[in-house]
Design an enzyme around this catalytic site. Structure first.
Site, short mmCIF file in Angstrom:
data_model
loop_
_atom_site.label_atom_id
_atom_site.label_comp_id
_atom_site.label_asym_id
_atom_site.label_seq_id
_atom_site.Cartn_x
_atom_site.Cartn_y
_atom_site.Cartn_z
N THR A 276 4.60 0.95 -4.78
CA THR A 276 4.19 -0.44 -5.00
C THR A 276 4.22 -0.85 -6.47
OG1 THR A 276 2.88 -0.44 -2.96
CG2 THR A 276 2.33 -2.11 -4.59
N LYS B 158 0.84 -1.21 0.00
CA LYS B 158 0.00 0.00 0.00
C LYS B 158 0.87 1.25 0.00
CE LYS B 158 -3.42 -2.51 2.66
NZ LYS B 158 -3.84 -2.81 4.02
N CYS B 159 1.78 1.32 -0.93
CA CYS B 159 2.76 2.40 -0.99
C CYS B 159 2.71 3.03 -2.38
CB CYS B 159 4.15 1.81 -0.71
SG CYS B 159 5.54 2.94 -0.92
N GLY B 160 3.05 4.28 -2.47
CA GLY B 160 3.12 4.92 -3.77
C GLY B 160 4.14 4.27 -4.69
#
Length: 182
Positions: A62, A58-60
């Site tokens: 990803t 859930k990361c920019g």
């Protein structure tokens, strides 16, 4: 006087030998757990170049999973492997279980490179492999801090740390490609 000189030499030799032993450490001394809970002995990677990366779902950053997978498919038959370590050290961006992470990686990005169980890559509960990767006293190369998800560690065919790559650097960056191909 001879005894004092001999003792001084012996102490220096012992100190030097211990310091050299620390710097001769490699990733091959570690056995980790894969994402399904089985032992994964990093010694089985001897002779390969290894890109170790901490990941999050859930990361920019990803979408780098897609680029990592493409890099792995292109070079996996050229003594190269990527090892992913999910970590929840940054803003709760990897809160899932190992099973949920494995499903996410497969369904969304078709990940086939080896994924390990979720670990901590910083703080008091930092995994021993990441202590090795981030401490010059252990890796013999440099001190570093895991800045964010998708930081990359380039490991040479001898199992030693060669370079730390920023999380924002894409897996297909020319610096990484050149390292793999040389």
């Amino acid at each position: 006087m001879k005894n004092i000189l001999f003792f001084s030499f012996l102490c220096f030799f012992t100190f030097t030998t211990k310091a050299q032993q620390k710097h001769n450490q490699t990733i091959y001394q570690f056995t980790v757990k894969d994402i399904t809970g089985n032992d994964f002995d990093l010694a089985q990677l001897k002779g390969k170049k290894v890109l170790i990366v901490n990941t999050a779902s859930k990361c920019g950053l990803t979408p780098q999973y897609k680029e990592l997978e493409a890099l792995y498919k292109k070079y996996k038959d050229h003594n190269f492997v990527i090892i992913g370590f999910p970590a929840n050290n940054f803003k709760n961006q990897e809160s899932g279980t190992n099973e949920e992470i494995a499903q996410f990686c497969e369904i969304n990005y078709g990940v086939t490179f080896p994924m390990m169980e979720k670990i901590s890559v910083k703080g008091n509960d930092m995994h021993p492999l990441y202590k090795f990767l981030t401490q010059k006293s252990l890796n013999g190369k440099e001190d570093s801090e895991v800045q964010w998800n998708f930081q990359k560690y380039l490991i040479g065919t001898d199992g030693k740390l060669e370079k730390v790559i920023s999380p924002r650097t894409k897996p297909d960056d020319k610096e990484i490609i050149k390292w793999i191909e040389n």
